[in-house]
Scaffold this active site. Sequence first.
Site, PDB file in Angstrom:
ATOM      1  N   PRO A 191       0.801  -1.218   0.000  1.00  0.00           N
ATOM      2  CA  PRO A 191       0.000   0.000   0.000  1.00  0.00           C
ATOM      3  C   PRO A 191       0.836   1.272   0.000  1.00  0.00           C
ATOM      4  CG  PRO A 191      -0.279  -1.259   2.052  1.00  0.00           C
ATOM      5  CD  PRO A 191       0.635  -2.029   1.201  1.00  0.00           C
ATOM      6  N   GLU A 192       0.656   2.065  -1.032  1.00  0.00           N
ATOM      7  CA  GLU A 192       1.228   3.409  -1.101  1.00  0.00           C
ATOM      8  C   GLU A 192       0.036   4.363  -1.226  1.00  0.00           C
ATOM      9  OE1 GLU A 192       4.575   3.564  -3.875  1.00  0.00           O
ATOM     10  OE2 GLU A 192       4.884   1.414  -3.630  1.00  0.00           O
TER      11      GLU A 192
END
Length: 297
Positions: free
Chosen positions: A2-3
């Site tokens: 997750p970014e």
Amino acid sequence: MPELPEVEVVRRGLLPFTAGAHAGRLDVLDPRSLRRSPGGEESLRAALDGRLLGAPMRRGKFLWIPLAEAGEAAVVVHLGMSGQVRVDDATRPDPPHLRLRLPVIAADGREAELRFVDQRIFGGWWLDRLVTDPATGERIPTTAAHIALDPLHRQFDPDAVHDRWRRSRTRLKRALLDQSLVSGIGNIYADEALWASRLHPERRTATLSRAQGHAVLTAAATVMERALAVGGTSFDALYVNVDGRSGYFARSLNAYGRTGEPCPRCRDEGRDGVIVREAFMGRSSHRCRRCQPRPRT
DNA sequence: AGTTCCTCCTGGTTGC
DNA sequence: TGCAACCAGGAGGAAC
């Protein structure tokens, strides 16, 4: 992993189940997910139980849910490497790696459970206090106060980032990953932004022209916006939205994870560049050997 | 003070 | 075949 785009997908998915919702009793299946929460399980449960929740907010990869009746407090949710927040019916079986469970009653009366699933336990929830960010006037958790604006923030200023880069002796990929300089970018979107702007990860930031600084930051914003539009990047079941569905951006990546494949830009332009993978600061970097040449030292 | 390195974690993959 | 070593990486804090 997750970014920014993946965290924003989760934020949007959570919105109808937190804004105006009431929280129930927090169920802690693995206390390691509360490692960063002062006072641990008891404090967080007491802060949440029966509380009216606000609309989830985000800066960079940090997500938080304000506790509406106490304007000073929020629950920060960080997905770390493998965190997910699922919105599920309480009757559905527990997924593997379920760490936290929070029953909610949404503003429209729907009942659901917010389920924090995190295989590697780098993520977590914690109780925090909100303070005013002098730069934007926004309310932000103390543990996110040092995080810079992300490239999708309305007030993001690429010139200010470039100015700081000019004064630093660091290298470009490290600077892209430094959340106190510009936030939201992780290993995937760093490699993609570097590829799009034809810059080498080990380029000294102090040698970047203003145009090059703008180019790489604009590339980061563009690639993250495109990823957001298709639900983010998923390689396996490690990243999914609140409904458990994967995003589709992995197929649009040009450099990350494409070791040994032809560079798409070189192929289009009749050259023979190949994507190579190199270790950099204990992380893998992917670049085109031809259109992102190593800078002279 | 700025920069680099180590640690936290699990499960899939690689190597002997 | 079986088991150990390795790899993925966000972020904080220690170390230099």
